[in-house]
Design an enzyme around this catalytic site. Structure first.
Site, PDB file in Angstrom:
ATOM      1  N   ASP A  11       0.881  -1.170   0.000  1.00 53.38           N
ATOM      2  CA  ASP A  11       0.000   0.000   0.000  1.00 53.38           C
ATOM      3  C   ASP A  11       0.917   1.217   0.000  1.00 53.38           C
ATOM      4  OD1 ASP A  11      -1.626   2.148   0.678  1.00 53.38           O
ATOM      5  OD2 ASP A  11      -2.775   1.043   2.184  1.00 53.38           O
ATOM      6  N   TYR A 226       2.648  -3.451  14.733  1.00 52.52           N
ATOM      7  CA  TYR A 226       2.667  -4.719  14.031  1.00 52.52           C
ATOM      8  C   TYR A 226       2.567  -4.504  12.526  1.00 52.52           C
ATOM      9  CZ  TYR A 226       2.156  -7.645  18.141  1.00 52.52           C
ATOM     10  OH  TYR A 226       2.365  -8.302  19.300  1.00 52.52           O
ATOM     11  N   LYS A 229       0.869  -8.325   8.559  1.00 54.42           N
ATOM     12  CA  LYS A 229      -0.417  -8.952   8.845  1.00 54.42           C
ATOM     13  C   LYS A 229      -1.444  -8.387   7.873  1.00 54.42           C
ATOM     14  CE  LYS A 229      -3.170  -9.669  13.092  1.00 54.42           C
ATOM     15  NZ  LYS A 229      -4.540  -9.503  12.718  1.00 54.42           N
TER      16      LYS A 229
HETATM   17  P1  13P Z   1      -5.748  -0.683   4.408  1.00 55.92           P
HETATM   18  O1  13P Z   1      -5.123  -1.761   5.260  1.00 55.92           O
HETATM   19  O2  13P Z   1      -6.295  -1.229   3.136  1.00 55.92           O
HETATM   20  O3  13P Z   1      -4.784   0.462   4.187  1.00 55.92           O
HETATM   21  O4  13P Z   1      -7.000  -0.146   5.203  1.00 55.92           O
HETATM   22  C1  13P Z   1      -6.779   0.408   6.455  1.00 55.92           C
HETATM   23  C2  13P Z   1      -7.975   1.031   7.083  1.00 55.92           C
HETATM   24  O5  13P Z   1      -7.819   1.580   8.162  1.00 55.92           O
HETATM   25  C3  13P Z   1      -9.288   0.994   6.424  1.00 55.92           C
HETATM   26  O6  13P Z   1     -10.258   1.678   7.187  1.00 55.92           O
HETATM   27 MG    MG Z   2      -5.192  -2.132   1.654  1.00 54.39          MG
HETATM   28 MG    MG Z   3      -4.468   1.904   2.965  1.00 56.90          MG
END
Ligand code: 13P
Ligand code: MG
Ligand code: MG
Ligand code: 13P
Ligand code: MG
Length: 360
Positions: A11, A226, A229
């Site tokens: 990401d 963490y 995961k």
């Molecule tokens: P992502 O793990 O896809 O970045 O999403 C995190 C999140 O907090 C969604 O509300």
């Molecule tokens: Mg994501």
């Molecule tokens: Mg995200």
């Protein structure tokens, strides 16, 4: 020579919020892969699910190749520049280390890769999920490789009839254990059912050939939180001794509950979608899974075929949306919200501190 199929995801910044990947990031990733992948890759595909960029690569360098991992790292670094310029949400968030040390594992990005002899016909499926965690693959992998009510091949295909071996990782203790199925399914299910902690890393046939591999990494405490995961990928080889393509897809026809969704702190149904519908926005979800099918041909990725675009998965989507409606009504209550120790976000320590005098 053997072929290696490597999928690395990260990401690099969401557009908008945690919904999707901006097209300029995809363009940048393709540019870097094209330039720096020359002479290194047999083939590649750049794609995304939700806010995660996925680099699907074939090459002859084997697993854990520093060259391949560096290519992915450099690609994500270049994308981070674009993400920062566009001020995308959480730009570069999965690149937790400043310098590359030779292996991308444990640095933030997720990795799934396997090396094998390319068969006369080599159908593979790359599953990619957003708004969930690697344990989300436990139930579908069990169904694909150990449940005859899902995979009739286990019963009627002489090449599958001996069963499969599951390599299961304890993501907290960082230990692994291998179960031989069907002999040990009752023992194995004690662990697979606890999918917040135990996750299937790989599946092998009884000859030791790789059948599936996921981006399950041990949990790393890096930057004080963490990681490893997150939003997982899974590679599954199909047909001729492995599950038929339709057997590999079938577990997703009945959306199971997975941890993730809003702020990584809620259970929700894993909804199978086409690439174009992989844009989780309702309460940042519900969690999505896409499946890209390829035929490998001398290392080339012939495809992708967008497997969940099939209208036969429409009912699964409707069911997922119904479950999502129901769970949302629970708001901040468990079991929609995750138990206290499994949430990505919590105010518990602060609230406890503030109220400690009032507990008697
Ligand atoms: P992502 O793990 O896809 O970045 O999403 C995190 C999140 O907090 C969604 O509300
Ligand atoms: Mg994501
Ligand atoms: Mg995200
Ligand atoms: P076809 O007859 O379409 O080749 O399908 C064979 C099969 O095994 C489907 O699972
Ligand atoms: Mg996530």
């Amino acid at each position: 020579p053997k072929i290696t199929l490597t999928v690395i995801k990260a990401d690099i910044g969401g557009y908008v919020g945690h919904c999707s990947v901006h097209p300029e990031l995809i363009e940048e990733a393709k540019k870097v892969m094209e330039e720096k992948g020359k002479g290194l890759l047999e083939d590649y595909v750049v794609t995304n699910v939700g806010d995660d960029i996925n680099l699907i690569m074939t090459h002859r360098k084997g697993v854990d190749s520093p060259d391949i991992h560096k290519l992915a790292w450099d690609t994500f670094l270049s994308c981070t520049q674009v993400a920062k310029r566009l001020k995308l949400y959480g730009a570069g968030q999965d690149l937790l280390s400043d310098s590359f040390s030779g292996n991308i594992k444990g640095m933030g990005p997720g990795v799934a890769e396997m090396e094998f002899e390319e068969r006369p016909s080599e159908p593979v499926i790359v599953f990619m999920a957003d708004k969930t965690e690697p344990g989300a693959w436990n139930l579908p992998l069990y169904r694909m490789f150990a449940d005859p009510f899902n995979t009739i091949g286990l019963v009627i295909d002489p090449k599958m009839h001996d069963g499969f071996k599951f390599e299961v990782l304890d993501t907290i203790e960082n230990k692994k254990v291998v179960f031989s199925c069907p002999e040990e399914i009752y023992d194995m299910l004690v662990f697979l059912g606890a999918s917040n902690r135990f996750a299937v890393k790989a599946v092998y046939n009884k000859k030791g050939e790789p059948a599936a591999v996921s981006s399950t990494q041990r949990m790393n405490l890096m930057a004080g939180r963490y990681v490893g995961k997150d939003d997982p990928v899974l590679i599954v080889r199909c047909q001729n001794g492995f599950p038929a393509v339709g057997e590999a897809l079938e577990p997703f026809a009945n959306p199971h509950l997975v941890a993730g969704w809003m702020r990584g702190s809620h259970f929700g149904p894993l909804m199978p979608v086409s690439c174009k519908d992989a844009t989780p926005s309702r309460f940042d979800g519900p969690p999505r899974v896409v499946a890209l099918g390829f035929q490998l041909a001398e290392g080339k990725l012939v495809g992708p075929q967008d497997m969940f675009a099939d209208v036969a998965f429409d009912k699964a989507r409707q069911k997922a949306l119904k479950i999502a409606d129901y769970l949302r009504q629970l708001g901040p209550f468990e079991p929609h919200r995750l138990p206290l120790d499994e949430m990505e976000y919590t105010t518990m320590p602060q609230v406890m501190e503030k109220l400690k005098e009032r507990f008697e």
